[in-house]
Scaffold this motif. Structure first.
Motif, mmCIF file in Angstrom:
data_model
loop_
_atom_site.group_PDB
_atom_site.id
_atom_site.type_symbol
_atom_site.label_atom_id
_atom_site.label_comp_id
_atom_site.label_asym_id
_atom_site.label_seq_id
_atom_site.Cartn_x
_atom_site.Cartn_y
_atom_site.Cartn_z
ATOM 1 N N PHE A 52 0.841 -1.425 -0.001
ATOM 2 C CA PHE A 52 -0.206 0.013 0.000
ATOM 3 C C PHE A 52 0.691 1.324 0.035
ATOM 4 C CE2 PHE A 52 -2.496 -3.143 2.592
ATOM 5 C CZ PHE A 52 -3.342 -3.293 1.700
ATOM 6 N N VAL A 53 2.049 1.200 -0.449
ATOM 7 C CA VAL A 53 3.038 2.590 -0.466
ATOM 8 C C VAL A 53 2.257 3.610 -1.335
ATOM 9 C CG1 VAL A 53 4.326 2.007 -2.404
ATOM 10 C CG2 VAL A 53 5.273 3.201 -0.390
ATOM 11 N N GLY A 54 2.406 4.730 -0.537
ATOM 12 C CA GLY A 54 1.754 6.130 -1.249
ATOM 13 C C GLY A 54 0.386 6.253 -0.756
ATOM 14 N N GLN A 55 -0.307 5.432 -0.264
ATOM 15 C CA GLN A 55 -1.926 5.543 0.349
ATOM 16 C C GLN A 55 -1.795 6.117 1.538
ATOM 17 O OE1 GLN A 55 -4.697 2.445 -0.307
ATOM 18 N NE2 GLN A 55 -3.574 1.541 -2.032
ATOM 19 N N SER A 152 -7.427 18.208 3.807
ATOM 20 C CA SER A 152 -7.555 19.453 3.245
ATOM 21 C C SER A 152 -8.680 19.745 2.558
ATOM 22 C CB SER A 152 -6.451 20.141 2.543
ATOM 23 O OG SER A 152 -5.353 20.132 3.211
ATOM 24 N N LEU A 153 -9.433 18.634 1.856
ATOM 25 C CA LEU A 153 -10.444 18.646 0.936
ATOM 26 C C LEU A 153 -11.865 18.294 1.783
ATOM 27 C CD1 LEU A 153 -8.701 16.178 -1.433
ATOM 28 C CD2 LEU A 153 -9.024 18.499 -1.858
ATOM 29 N N PRO A 154 -12.748 18.928 0.885
ATOM 30 C CA PRO A 154 -14.358 18.778 1.640
ATOM 31 C C PRO A 154 -14.489 17.220 1.632
ATOM 32 C CG PRO A 154 -14.186 20.139 -0.317
ATOM 33 C CD PRO A 154 -12.860 19.792 -0.124
ATOM 34 N N LYS A 155 -14.067 16.319 0.561
ATOM 35 C CA LYS A 155 -14.285 14.996 0.766
ATOM 36 C C LYS A 155 -13.016 14.310 0.938
ATOM 37 C CE LYS A 155 -16.513 11.092 -1.700
ATOM 38 N NZ LYS A 155 -15.608 10.213 -2.184
ATOM 39 N N PRO A 156 -12.630 13.599 1.906
ATOM 40 C CA PRO A 156 -11.199 12.905 2.164
ATOM 41 C C PRO A 156 -10.773 12.063 1.089
ATOM 42 C CG PRO A 156 -12.243 12.810 4.232
ATOM 43 C CD PRO A 156 -13.507 13.408 3.056
ATOM 44 N N THR A 157 -9.608 12.093 0.612
ATOM 45 C CA THR A 157 -9.145 11.101 -0.509
ATOM 46 C C THR A 157 -7.783 10.745 -0.372
ATOM 47 O OG1 THR A 157 -9.250 10.723 -2.994
ATOM 48 C CG2 THR A 157 -8.810 12.914 -2.083
ATOM 49 N N SER A 158 -7.078 9.886 -1.295
ATOM 50 C CA SER A 158 -5.854 9.591 -1.145
ATOM 51 C C SER A 158 -5.103 9.769 -2.588
ATOM 52 C CB SER A 158 -5.547 8.311 -0.626
ATOM 53 O OG SER A 158 -4.362 7.976 -0.461
ATOM 54 N N LYS A 159 -3.871 10.146 -2.706
ATOM 55 C CA LYS A 159 -3.277 9.989 -3.977
ATOM 56 C C LYS A 159 -3.770 8.644 -4.190
ATOM 57 C CE LYS A 159 0.119 13.451 -2.801
ATOM 58 N NZ LYS A 159 1.580 13.476 -2.350
ATOM 59 N N PRO A 160 -3.704 7.914 -5.698
ATOM 60 C CA PRO A 160 -3.543 8.841 -6.859
ATOM 61 C C PRO A 160 -4.477 9.621 -7.445
ATOM 62 C CG PRO A 160 -4.001 6.282 -7.566
ATOM 63 C CD PRO A 160 -3.975 6.639 -5.646
ATOM 64 N N ILE A 182 7.437 17.090 -6.447
ATOM 65 C CA ILE A 182 8.730 15.975 -6.442
ATOM 66 C C ILE A 182 8.028 14.648 -5.727
ATOM 67 C CG2 ILE A 182 10.790 15.325 -5.167
ATOM 68 C CD1 ILE A 182 10.708 18.794 -5.386
ATOM 69 N N GLU A 183 8.017 13.698 -6.261
ATOM 70 C CA GLU A 183 7.080 12.413 -5.775
ATOM 71 C C GLU A 183 8.097 11.246 -5.442
ATOM 72 O OE1 GLU A 183 4.310 11.814 -4.156
ATOM 73 O OE2 GLU A 183 3.113 13.437 -4.768
ATOM 74 N N ASP A 184 7.633 10.342 -4.472
ATOM 75 C CA ASP A 184 8.726 9.128 -4.437
ATOM 76 C C ASP A 184 7.879 8.078 -4.660
ATOM 77 O OD1 ASP A 184 8.652 7.700 -1.359
ATOM 78 O OD2 ASP A 184 7.283 9.347 -1.685
ATOM 79 N N SER A 185 6.497 8.092 -4.802
ATOM 80 C CA SER A 185 5.863 6.753 -4.946
ATOM 81 C C SER A 185 4.872 6.816 -6.226
ATOM 82 C CB SER A 185 4.564 6.483 -3.825
ATOM 83 O OG SER A 185 3.832 7.446 -3.842
ATOM 84 N N LYS A 186 4.670 5.716 -6.761
ATOM 85 C CA LYS A 186 3.777 5.542 -7.998
ATOM 86 C C LYS A 186 2.534 6.299 -7.876
ATOM 87 C CE LYS A 186 3.463 1.131 -8.166
ATOM 88 N NZ LYS A 186 2.899 -0.267 -8.466
ATOM 89 N N SER A 187 1.735 6.204 -6.744
ATOM 90 C CA SER A 187 0.389 6.821 -6.549
ATOM 91 C C SER A 187 0.589 8.130 -6.356
ATOM 92 C CB SER A 187 -0.178 6.312 -5.176
ATOM 93 O OG SER A 187 0.396 6.481 -4.114
ATOM 94 N N GLY A 188 1.658 8.784 -5.664
ATOM 95 C CA GLY A 188 1.958 10.318 -5.736
ATOM 96 C C GLY A 188 2.221 10.808 -7.030
#
Length: 244
Positions: A52-55, A152-160, A182-188
């Protein structure tokens, strides 16, 4: 290419070595949730990172439910999200370290005053702030320019999901082509790319050369413009994007 005027930094394992500490805490809670449902599988922090990296934790729990075909009530999920935040922050306050060379580069970029700086993370806002404060990087970022997909968003989410990058662009009044992420993960990386932002893929926090090479390849395949193996390469990576 329009002039780059802003830099958006991911936090976990890009600015602060926090992923491993966070996943330790997450594994304890994930195992508690599985045990409650008599599911015999158990996770270590390392296995969770692989899956689950990046989530963020909320994203992980949604994936966990899908993988093991069970459902958590909204109340139970929220309870665990808060619990995870508290435990991770405890670990970060105790042990967090900056990514090698990140603070030195931040100092330089900040003093140059050429770029507006923001943090754009999947993690909860309290956790992001605790991370950068612990390693002394909070002085480089205005409080209202630290963005969290979980908070920070009205509806919480996660990258990607690109929502957090789109939100950051709006607040910073920037067009996607005016900033670099600058990102280190696929989802980011996917989150920024889907928002139209050019990405520097950072692989310096991955253990061992094989993993660094593998991740560099993955991030390039996704569409990262350039790969940065060490923070000392930041200026030349940025130049590469600016001169494209």
């Amino acid at each position: 290419m329009p002039k780059i005027t802003g830099i958006f930094f991911d936090c976990d394992n890009t600015l602060v070595l926090s992923e491993e500490l966070a996943f330790e805490a997450c594994a304890d809670l994930a195992n508690e949730i599985l045990a409650k449902r008599n599911i015999p599988d158990r996770y270590t922090g390392g296995q969770l990172i692989q899956d689950f990296v990046g989530q963020n934790f909320r994203g992980m729990m949604i994936s966990l439910q899908a993988k093991y075909k069970f459902e958590m009530s909204k109340e139970e999920l929220e309870e665990y999200v808060i619990k995870e935040e508290d435990e991770v922050i405890g670990k970060l306050n105790e042990k967090a370290q900056p990514c090698v060379g990140a603070s030195e580069q931040l100092e330089k970029i900040y003093n140059d005053k050429k770029y507006d700086l923001a943090v754009v993370s999947s993690s909860a806002l309290r956790r992001v702030k605790a991370s950068i404060k612990k390693v002394g990087q909070d002085k480089y970022f205005d409080d209202d320019l630290i963005f969290s997909a979980a908070t920070s968003l009205p509806k919480p989410t996660s990258k990607p999901d690109p929502a957090i990058y789109l939100h950051a662009l709006e607040v910073c009044k920037k067009k996607p082509e005016e900033v670099v992420a600058i990102e280190d993960s696929k989802s980011g990386a996917l989150s920024a790319i889907r928002a139209g932002i050019p990405v520097i893929g950072y692989v310096g926090s991955y253990p061992g050369d094989d993993k660094k090479i593998e991740m560099a390849q993955r991030l390039e395949e996704l569409g990262a413009k350039v790969i940065m193996k060490d923070w000392s390469e930041f200026e030349q990576c940025l130049e590469q994007i600016e001169s494209a």
